[in-house]
Design a protein around this motif. Structure first.
Motif, mmCIF file in Angstrom:
data_model
loop_
_atom_site.group_PDB
_atom_site.id
_atom_site.type_symbol
_atom_site.label_atom_id
_atom_site.label_comp_id
_atom_site.label_asym_id
_atom_site.label_seq_id
_atom_site.Cartn_x
_atom_site.Cartn_y
_atom_site.Cartn_z
ATOM 1 N N THR A 78 19.741 7.534 33.601
ATOM 2 C CA THR A 78 21.056 8.047 33.481
ATOM 3 C C THR A 78 21.305 9.053 32.718
ATOM 4 O O THR A 78 20.414 9.377 31.692
ATOM 5 C CB THR A 78 21.879 6.604 32.752
ATOM 6 O OG1 THR A 78 21.555 5.383 33.118
ATOM 7 C CG2 THR A 78 23.216 6.830 32.326
ATOM 8 N N TYR A 136 25.971 10.124 35.179
ATOM 9 C CA TYR A 136 25.769 9.854 36.605
ATOM 10 C C TYR A 136 24.132 9.284 36.184
ATOM 11 O O TYR A 136 23.540 9.414 35.482
ATOM 12 C CB TYR A 136 25.659 10.833 37.576
ATOM 13 C CG TYR A 136 24.939 12.148 37.199
ATOM 14 C CD1 TYR A 136 23.454 12.305 37.645
ATOM 15 C CD2 TYR A 136 25.433 13.172 36.360
ATOM 16 C CE1 TYR A 136 22.727 13.532 37.228
ATOM 17 C CE2 TYR A 136 24.730 14.324 36.123
ATOM 18 C CZ TYR A 136 23.412 14.388 36.317
ATOM 19 O OH TYR A 136 22.869 15.550 36.030
ATOM 20 N N GLU A 137 23.826 8.608 37.404
ATOM 21 C CA GLU A 137 22.426 7.881 37.653
ATOM 22 C C GLU A 137 21.457 8.992 38.489
ATOM 23 O O GLU A 137 22.316 9.311 39.566
ATOM 24 C CB GLU A 137 22.149 6.759 37.827
ATOM 25 C CG GLU A 137 22.627 5.735 36.811
ATOM 26 C CD GLU A 137 22.472 4.311 37.087
ATOM 27 O OE1 GLU A 137 21.740 3.991 38.204
ATOM 28 O OE2 GLU A 137 23.146 3.538 36.095
ATOM 29 N N ARG A 180 21.527 12.208 43.147
ATOM 30 C CA ARG A 180 22.506 11.698 42.129
ATOM 31 C C ARG A 180 23.415 10.594 42.663
ATOM 32 O O ARG A 180 23.870 10.538 43.693
ATOM 33 C CB ARG A 180 23.371 12.872 41.782
ATOM 34 C CG ARG A 180 22.742 13.946 41.054
ATOM 35 C CD ARG A 180 23.781 14.901 40.628
ATOM 36 N NE ARG A 180 23.161 16.170 40.246
ATOM 37 C CZ ARG A 180 23.589 17.461 40.193
ATOM 38 N NH1 ARG A 180 24.865 17.589 40.417
ATOM 39 N NH2 ARG A 180 22.958 18.489 39.716
ATOM 40 N N VAL A 181 23.797 9.798 41.865
ATOM 41 C CA VAL A 181 24.822 8.514 42.086
ATOM 42 C C VAL A 181 25.693 8.657 40.947
ATOM 43 O O VAL A 181 25.285 8.099 39.760
ATOM 44 C CB VAL A 181 23.888 7.109 42.078
ATOM 45 C CG1 VAL A 181 24.729 6.016 42.228
ATOM 46 C CG2 VAL A 181 22.672 6.989 43.138
ATOM 47 N N TRP A 182 27.040 8.609 41.368
ATOM 48 C CA TRP A 182 28.015 8.894 40.465
ATOM 49 C C TRP A 182 28.483 7.525 40.000
ATOM 50 O O TRP A 182 28.638 6.750 40.750
ATOM 51 C CB TRP A 182 29.189 9.894 40.942
ATOM 52 C CG TRP A 182 28.709 11.183 41.127
ATOM 53 C CD1 TRP A 182 28.562 11.784 42.436
ATOM 54 C CD2 TRP A 182 28.379 12.403 40.343
ATOM 55 N NE1 TRP A 182 28.073 13.037 42.234
ATOM 56 C CE2 TRP A 182 27.980 13.360 40.722
ATOM 57 C CE3 TRP A 182 28.747 12.247 38.921
ATOM 58 C CZ2 TRP A 182 27.794 14.603 40.215
ATOM 59 C CZ3 TRP A 182 28.420 13.714 38.249
ATOM 60 C CH2 TRP A 182 27.892 14.577 38.830
ATOM 61 N N LEU A 183 28.856 7.417 38.559
ATOM 62 C CA LEU A 183 29.323 6.244 38.120
ATOM 63 C C LEU A 183 30.795 6.195 38.079
ATOM 64 O O LEU A 183 31.281 6.875 37.218
ATOM 65 C CB LEU A 183 28.512 5.895 36.709
ATOM 66 C CG LEU A 183 27.077 6.036 36.669
ATOM 67 C CD1 LEU A 183 26.644 5.713 35.200
ATOM 68 C CD2 LEU A 183 26.421 4.619 37.464
ATOM 69 N N ASN A 184 31.424 5.816 39.220
ATOM 70 C CA ASN A 184 32.845 6.128 39.535
ATOM 71 C C ASN A 184 33.591 4.812 38.578
ATOM 72 O O ASN A 184 34.622 4.911 37.932
ATOM 73 C CB ASN A 184 33.142 5.947 40.906
ATOM 74 C CG ASN A 184 32.887 7.255 41.546
ATOM 75 O OD1 ASN A 184 32.816 8.411 40.753
ATOM 76 N ND2 ASN A 184 32.798 7.024 42.722
#
Length: 125
Positions: free
Chosen positions: A87, A98-99, A118-122
């Protein structure tokens, strides 16, 4: 007379074993087999029930590591030496956390399209 004749020794020449002797031989054979396997079974029975081999850890080692500088904070979780969660929290105002997607275990990194993305934490709670 038959075409195939069998030659048998006369019954007077064959050694005859009394049934008691056969029973005694069978008992001796069974005791010999038991005496060979008994020490191994006894050793297994005496071992503590909670004893585990030293080569295999009970649970994998979990390591949580935080790296921080003036721009970003990175939280990393490793299980058994493999990164499971990464993270990134930027310290720039307005930038969301983001992760970074980790590779799927057991799959080569080159064949995992999401690894390193990247994986956005919405959704935040």
């Amino acid at each position: 007379m038959n075409a195939v004749s069998r030659s048998r020794a006369p019954s007077s020449l064959r050694p005859a074993l009394p049934s008691g002797l056969l029973h005694l031989l069978a008992t001796c054979l069974a005791l010999a087999i038991c005496s060979l396997t008994l020490p191994a079974a006894h050793a297994v029975a005496l071992r503590a029930p909670d004893a585990k081999p030293a080569d295999f850890p009970i649970e994998p080692q979990v390591l949580q590591q935080t790296t921080e500088d003036d721009q970003v904070r990175i939280d990393e979780t490793r299980v058994g030496g493999a990164t499971r969660k990464l993270t990134v929290q930027p310290k720039i105002k307005g930038m969301p956390a983001y992760e970074i997607a980790t590779p799927t275990p057991g799959r080569p990194t080159a064949q995992d399209p999401k690894a390193g993305q990247r994986v956005w934490l919405n959704i935040g709670f």
